[in-house]
Design a protein around this motif. Sequence first.
Motif, PDB file in Angstrom:
ATOM      1  N   GLN A   1      37.818 -16.737 -58.312  1.00 21.21           N
ATOM      2  CA  GLN A   1      37.456 -15.619 -58.004  1.00 21.21           C
ATOM      3  C   GLN A   1      37.389 -15.055 -58.862  1.00 21.21           C
ATOM      4  O   GLN A   1      38.462 -14.537 -59.378  1.00 21.21           O
ATOM      5  CB  GLN A   1      37.168 -15.793 -56.532  1.00 21.21           C
ATOM      6  CG  GLN A   1      38.018 -16.214 -56.469  1.00 21.21           C
ATOM      7  CD  GLN A   1      38.392 -15.398 -54.425  1.00 21.21           C
ATOM      8  OE1 GLN A   1      38.973 -14.804 -54.370  1.00 21.21           O
ATOM      9  NE2 GLN A   1      37.625 -16.805 -53.709  1.00 21.21           N
TER      10      GLN A   1
ATOM     11  N   HIS B   1      37.188 -10.375 -58.251  1.00 18.41           N
ATOM     12  CA  HIS B   1      37.050  -9.018 -57.477  1.00 18.41           C
ATOM     13  C   HIS B   1      36.129  -7.531 -58.189  1.00 18.41           C
ATOM     14  O   HIS B   1      37.301  -7.444 -59.210  1.00 18.41           O
ATOM     15  CB  HIS B   1      37.644  -8.393 -56.731  1.00 18.41           C
ATOM     16  CG  HIS B   1      37.786  -9.346 -56.013  1.00 18.41           C
ATOM     17  ND1 HIS B   1      37.694 -10.396 -55.139  1.00 18.41           N
ATOM     18  CD2 HIS B   1      39.575 -10.185 -55.777  1.00 18.41           C
ATOM     19  CE1 HIS B   1      38.635 -11.263 -54.015  1.00 18.41           C
ATOM     20  NE2 HIS B   1      39.795 -10.831 -54.602  1.00 18.41           N
TER      21      HIS B   1
ATOM     22  N   GLU C   1      44.330  -6.319 -55.268  1.00 17.86           N
ATOM     23  CA  GLU C   1      45.233  -7.600 -54.453  1.00 17.86           C
ATOM     24  C   GLU C   1      46.227  -7.878 -54.834  1.00 17.86           C
ATOM     25  O   GLU C   1      46.488  -7.478 -56.909  1.00 17.86           O
ATOM     26  CB  GLU C   1      43.985  -8.813 -53.648  1.00 17.86           C
ATOM     27  CG  GLU C   1      44.243  -9.473 -55.004  1.00 17.86           C
ATOM     28  CD  GLU C   1      43.471 -10.908 -54.321  1.00 17.86           C
ATOM     29  OE1 GLU C   1      42.721 -10.687 -53.481  1.00 17.86           O
ATOM     30  OE2 GLU C   1      44.178 -12.228 -54.354  1.00 17.86           O
TER      31      GLU C   1
ATOM     32  N   HIS D   1      41.224 -15.638 -60.869  1.00 18.17           N
ATOM     33  CA  HIS D   1      42.476 -16.031 -59.796  1.00 18.17           C
ATOM     34  C   HIS D   1      41.664 -17.069 -59.356  1.00 18.17           C
ATOM     35  O   HIS D   1      40.911 -16.921 -58.622  1.00 18.17           O
ATOM     36  CB  HIS D   1      42.565 -14.846 -59.282  1.00 18.17           C
ATOM     37  CG  HIS D   1      41.907 -14.245 -58.817  1.00 18.17           C
ATOM     38  ND1 HIS D   1      41.016 -12.208 -58.476  1.00 18.17           N
ATOM     39  CD2 HIS D   1      41.950 -13.996 -56.828  1.00 18.17           C
ATOM     40  CE1 HIS D   1      40.532 -12.682 -57.504  1.00 18.17           C
ATOM     41  NE2 HIS D   1      40.585 -13.175 -56.374  1.00 18.17           N
TER      42      HIS D   1
END
Length: 319
Positions: free
Chosen positions: A101, A103, A120, A177
């Motif tokens: 994924q 973000h 994150e 990631h």
Amino acid sequence: MKQVRNSLIPLKPVLVSRVWGGKRLKTEWGYESEKDEGLGECWAVSCNQQVDSLVTDGFYSGKYLSQLWKEEPQLFGKKEKDAEFPLLVKMIDAKGDLSIQVHPDDAYAGKHEHSKGKRECWYILDCPENAELIVGNNATDREEFNRMIKEKKWGQLLKRIPVKTGDFLQIEPGTLHAITSGVELLEVQQNSDVTYRIYDYDRQENGKPRELHLRQGMDVAIVPDMFSEKSVIHTAGRDNLLQKLVSTPDYTIWTIGINGVASIGRLTDSFLICSVIKGSGRLNGIELEKGMHFIVPNGYPMDRLEGKMRINLAAPVYD
Ligand code: ZN
């Protein structure tokens, strides 16, 4: 715990089932669940639609984090009245591989999702020998990136980074990631739910593949990759000495291994989220043990940490 207003705020972790989850969050961390397997995530400190953390002890025992955030802004050194709670802390136990994924950042998420983006970071709690995480991509330009995705050349596209227990990784928005099988980690992130899944190993869930968000993922991915080479920090600080792991526009993260006594005073003008990831001890006389997650209110002095334990600390950075 002492019934004083300005003291620690311990929160109740909530386990969330995931197909790829293991059982260590229950067996090794002692978090409660009726299920025994597929326990992928522990939402340790959360203030959103999905999970609202419950205060388990102290002056605010029985209240929810969302109530405190609204009614007791002084605890958080809060500046903006209508701001949302800034961070989300989870623990992840991956028995299987998670999907790949990426973000978006705040700008893209604000425009397209009416949400914050997601930055994150991960602290590896446990992992198999020779573990690798997927962080970043190998494409030299956007054309090559898009072609590798269309032609499903995942092995070539995805960058794999070796990790060991105790490593820390910063995952910038736009970085591809994935957490891989056997890895257990503590995750601190912006309080946002915007995730673009770009590859799921062609797996099926309930007879069909899970939804992908290729167009958005290709929009937000950073190509060529700028961050992944320097994303890993090996934590090997001396005992009783605070180590700053990263400072970003959204949060600052520290870790400290206590063996004896330490004093770290006041680190921030907001508040701290602390996670005890190893051992046990005391903070200003209050008992701490492995698996506890608590908020240190704004202005509370961390004067005396004692025992044998490791604590990770996260402070939000307000806009
Ligand atoms: Zn992520």
